[in-house]
Write a protein that holds these residues in place. Structure first.
Motif, PDB file in Angstrom:
ATOM      1  N   ALA A   1      -6.513  53.184 -28.453  1.00 45.96           N
ATOM      2  CA  ALA A   1      -6.512  54.420 -29.226  1.00 45.96           C
ATOM      3  C   ALA A   1      -5.490  54.261 -30.356  1.00 45.96           C
ATOM      4  CB  ALA A   1      -6.142  55.597 -28.332  1.00 45.96           C
ATOM      5  N   SER A   2      -5.812  54.848 -31.516  1.00 46.13           N
ATOM      6  CA  SER A   2      -5.017  54.547 -32.713  1.00 46.13           C
ATOM      7  C   SER A   2      -4.220  55.725 -33.238  1.00 46.13           C
ATOM      8  CB  SER A   2      -5.959  54.060 -33.821  1.00 46.13           C
ATOM      9  OG  SER A   2      -6.789  55.132 -34.249  1.00 46.13           O
ATOM     10  N   LEU A   3      -4.299  56.870 -32.567  1.00 47.54           N
ATOM     11  CA  LEU A   3      -3.691  58.077 -33.155  1.00 47.54           C
ATOM     12  C   LEU A   3      -2.448  58.537 -32.395  1.00 47.54           C
ATOM     13  CD1 LEU A   3      -7.019  59.908 -34.074  1.00 47.54           C
ATOM     14  CD2 LEU A   3      -5.434  58.813 -35.654  1.00 47.54           C
ATOM     15  N   HIS A   4      -1.781  57.588 -31.725  1.00 48.09           N
ATOM     16  CA  HIS A   4      -0.468  57.865 -31.106  1.00 48.09           C
ATOM     17  C   HIS A   4      -0.501  59.051 -30.145  1.00 48.09           C
ATOM     18  CE1 HIS A   4       0.691  55.044 -34.175  1.00 48.09           C
ATOM     19  NE2 HIS A   4       0.155  55.842 -35.073  1.00 48.09           N
ATOM     20  N   ASP A   5      -1.528  59.077 -29.331  1.00 47.24           N
ATOM     21  CA  ASP A   5      -1.717  60.141 -28.330  1.00 47.24           C
ATOM     22  C   ASP A   5      -1.965  61.518 -28.940  1.00 47.24           C
ATOM     23  OD1 ASP A   5      -1.655  58.385 -26.203  1.00 47.24           O
ATOM     24  OD2 ASP A   5       0.508  58.533 -25.949  1.00 47.24           O
ATOM     25  N   ASP A   6      -2.249  61.567 -30.243  1.00 41.06           N
ATOM     26  CA  ASP A   6      -2.697  62.814 -30.868  1.00 41.06           C
ATOM     27  C   ASP A   6      -4.229  62.860 -30.999  1.00 41.06           C
ATOM     28  OD1 ASP A   6      -0.310  64.153 -31.189  1.00 41.06           O
ATOM     29  OD2 ASP A   6       0.106  63.260 -33.150  1.00 41.06           O
ATOM     30  N   GLN A   7      -4.924  61.833 -30.462  1.00 42.30           N
ATOM     31  CA  GLN A   7      -6.381  61.799 -30.637  1.00 42.30           C
ATOM     32  C   GLN A   7      -7.065  63.040 -30.052  1.00 42.30           C
ATOM     33  OE1 GLN A   7      -4.576  59.353 -29.291  1.00 42.30           O
ATOM     34  NE2 GLN A   7      -5.309  58.725 -27.274  1.00 42.30           N
ATOM     35  N   GLY A   8      -6.535  63.553 -28.929  1.00 42.18           N
ATOM     36  CA  GLY A   8      -7.156  64.718 -28.292  1.00 42.18           C
ATOM     37  C   GLY A   8      -6.999  65.975 -29.133  1.00 42.18           C
ATOM     38  N   ILE A   9      -5.788  66.227 -29.575  1.00 39.39           N
ATOM     39  CA  ILE A   9      -5.554  67.455 -30.336  1.00 39.39           C
ATOM     40  C   ILE A   9      -6.218  67.346 -31.721  1.00 39.39           C
ATOM     41  CG2 ILE A   9      -3.283  66.862 -31.329  1.00 39.39           C
ATOM     42  CD1 ILE A   9      -4.189  70.251 -29.790  1.00 39.39           C
ATOM     43  N   MET A  10      -6.245  66.141 -32.290  1.00 44.21           N
ATOM     44  CA  MET A  10      -6.922  65.968 -33.586  1.00 44.21           C
ATOM     45  C   MET A  10      -8.435  66.143 -33.425  1.00 44.21           C
ATOM     46  SD  MET A  10      -4.581  62.908 -35.147  1.00 44.21           S
ATOM     47  CE  MET A  10      -5.312  62.799 -36.789  1.00 44.21           C
ATOM     48  N   GLY A  11      -8.956  65.673 -32.300  1.00 43.89           N
ATOM     49  CA  GLY A  11     -10.377  65.900 -32.017  1.00 43.89           C
ATOM     50  C   GLY A  11     -10.687  67.384 -31.913  1.00 43.89           C
ATOM     51  N   ALA A  12      -9.734  68.132 -31.334  1.00 44.16           N
ATOM     52  CA  ALA A  12      -9.930  69.585 -31.222  1.00 44.16           C
ATOM     53  C   ALA A  12      -9.932  70.237 -32.616  1.00 44.16           C
ATOM     54  CB  ALA A  12      -8.859  70.197 -30.328  1.00 44.16           C
ATOM     55  N   ILE A  13      -9.147  69.697 -33.539  1.00 41.09           N
ATOM     56  CA  ILE A  13      -9.189  70.193 -34.929  1.00 41.09           C
ATOM     57  C   ILE A  13     -10.597  69.983 -35.505  1.00 41.09           C
ATOM     58  CG2 ILE A  13      -8.327  69.845 -37.297  1.00 41.09           C
ATOM     59  CD1 ILE A  13      -5.619  69.013 -36.056  1.00 41.09           C
ATOM     60  N   ARG A  14     -11.136  68.797 -35.252  1.00 44.67           N
ATOM     61  CA  ARG A  14     -12.489  68.501 -35.737  1.00 44.67           C
ATOM     62  C   ARG A  14     -13.538  69.403 -35.058  1.00 44.67           C
ATOM     63  NH1 ARG A  14     -16.110  67.360 -39.575  1.00 44.67           N
ATOM     64  NH2 ARG A  14     -17.736  65.928 -38.896  1.00 44.67           N
ATOM     65  N   LEU A  15     -13.340  69.674 -33.753  1.00 45.23           N
ATOM     66  CA  LEU A  15     -14.255  70.595 -33.046  1.00 45.23           C
ATOM     67  C   LEU A  15     -14.221  71.971 -33.711  1.00 45.23           C
ATOM     68  CD1 LEU A  15     -13.624  69.904 -29.228  1.00 45.23           C
ATOM     69  CD2 LEU A  15     -15.759  69.474 -30.491  1.00 45.23           C
ATOM     70  N   ALA A  16     -13.025  72.397 -34.131  1.00 42.33           N
ATOM     71  CA  ALA A  16     -12.899  73.682 -34.818  1.00 42.33           C
ATOM     72  C   ALA A  16     -13.650  73.653 -36.143  1.00 42.33           C
ATOM     73  CB  ALA A  16     -11.426  74.008 -35.056  1.00 42.33           C
ATOM     74  N   GLU A  17     -13.473  72.567 -36.878  1.00 44.43           N
ATOM     75  CA  GLU A  17     -14.153  72.468 -38.171  1.00 44.43           C
ATOM     76  C   GLU A  17     -15.676  72.492 -37.991  1.00 44.43           C
ATOM     77  OE1 GLU A  17     -13.689  68.811 -40.293  1.00 44.43           O
ATOM     78  OE2 GLU A  17     -14.354  69.687 -42.186  1.00 44.43           O
ATOM     79  N   LEU A  18     -16.150  71.751 -36.996  1.00 41.14           N
ATOM     80  CA  LEU A  18     -17.599  71.720 -36.741  1.00 41.14           C
ATOM     81  C   LEU A  18     -18.103  73.118 -36.367  1.00 41.14           C
ATOM     82  CD1 LEU A  18     -17.899  68.351 -34.774  1.00 41.14           C
ATOM     83  CD2 LEU A  18     -18.734  68.816 -37.100  1.00 41.14           C
ATOM     84  N   ALA A  19     -17.313  73.855 -35.570  1.00 39.94           N
ATOM     85  CA  ALA A  19     -17.711  75.225 -35.204  1.00 39.94           C
ATOM     86  C   ALA A  19     -17.746  76.110 -36.456  1.00 39.94           C
ATOM     87  CB  ALA A  19     -16.747  75.792 -34.167  1.00 39.94           C
ATOM     88  N   TYR A  20     -16.760  75.924 -37.314  1.00 39.94           N
ATOM     89  CA  TYR A  20     -16.713  76.697 -38.563  1.00 39.94           C
ATOM     90  C   TYR A  20     -17.955  76.449 -39.415  1.00 39.94           C
ATOM     91  CZ  TYR A  20     -15.059  78.496 -43.028  1.00 39.94           C
ATOM     92  OH  TYR A  20     -14.953  79.181 -44.194  1.00 39.94           O
TER      93      TYR A  20
END
Ligand code: ZN
Length: 291
Positions: A269-288
């Motif tokens: 994984a390349s996002l320093h253990d922020d991959q989960g929370i960053m994915g949740a940001i993307r989930l929010a954008e997709l919902a928007y």
């Protein structure tokens, strides 16, 4: 525009505010206690932040099927108080914005293919090997759910000839999670993954199981990239061992450009253990965006 992101875990809830480019503006961690107390603190955090949408990447099992009456629920978890809990519905009562909802591991996968070193890859698998073992799958650009969602941490494996451990999974004993998770390592060897150091047999056995699981995934799902995250995978020397074992197990059967370069095929994984929370940001954008 500001998106809310919630990475809902069995021990902590990470709440964050983020932007479309994945940048995190603010982040807090709330211990997961009773649903009442935990949800109240989550709502207190997001209230009045002006978020345009909220993405929730949750521990599970969950119901991610939008047509189901229990969509947005955490379903059969053994975690006290959280079984059959309407996570999304409870949040929605106080935070009325579009919401995206998926598993924690699909969230991490989405983070990696949106903002990480696997950006743009349409067919990828993310596996976390830590307290538990779980995996998210993206196929043709879509996160895979199906009947429920993949639960690849519980696949059954052939036992290593030198391994006598009974396994840690309460359901299956010696499934992948039962054999290769952090708690399994700790129970088998009396030491955590971090403390195992140069116990060669421990790492030989660990690599053997992870590689065996990856080979099954490669044969069934045919991903173009496999990303490995979670606490155990912070042990960097596992990567070359796993790649070597995967090559051995495949026995030269598949010849693809991806498999000819395993260093780029099986990656951390390349996002320093922020991959989960960053994915949740993307989930929010997709919902928007209504996707
Ligand atoms: Zn299991």
């Amino acid at each position: 525009m500001i998106f809310g992101a919630l990475e809902a875990g069995g021990t902590k809830m990470v709440c964050a505010l983020g932007k479309q480019d994945g940048s995190i503006l603010d982040q807090v961690s709330i211990p997961t206690t009773s649903p009442d107390e935990t949800i109240r603190r989550i709502i207190d955090y997001f209230r009045d932040k002006g978020i345009s949408a909220l993405g929730v990447a949750s521990f599970g099992p969950i119901d991610p099927d939008k047509t189901s009456p229990t969509y947005g629920y955490i379903t059969s978890t053994p975690k006290p108080g959280w079984a059959d809990f309407d996570l999304l519905g409870t949040l929605k009562k106080d935070i009325d914005v579009p919401m995206g909802f998926d598993t924690d591991v699909n969230g991490s996968l989405l983070g990696e293919v949106t903002y990480g070193s696997s950006k743009g890859i349409s067919d990828a698998v993310y596996i976390t090997i830590g307290t538990g073992v779980g995996g998210g799958i993206m196929s043709g650009g879509k996160l895979v759910h199906g009947m429920l969602h993949p639960e690849l941490g519980h696949m059954r494996l052939t036992i290593h000839p030198k391994d006598t451990y009974k396994g840690h999974c309460p359901f299956h004993g010696t499934c992948l999670e039962g054999l290769a998770s952090g708690p399994a390592l700790e129970e088998r060897w009396g030491k955590s993954a971090r403390e195992l150091g140069d116990n060669d047999l421990a790492w030989e056995i660990e690599s053997y199981y992870i590689a065996q699981a990856l080979v099954s995934i490669i044969l069934i799902v045919s991903p173009k990239r496999i990303i490995l995250g979670g606490g155990v995978m912070h042990v960097e020397k596992l990567f070359p061992m796993i790649r070597e074992d995967v090559k051995k197990e495949l026995g030269g059967y598949l010849m693809t450009k991806e498999l000819s370069d395993l260093d780029s095929y099986i990656v951390p994984a390349s996002l320093h253990d922020d991959q989960g929370i960053m994915g949740a940001i993307r989930l929010a954008e997709l919902a928007y965006l209504g996707e």
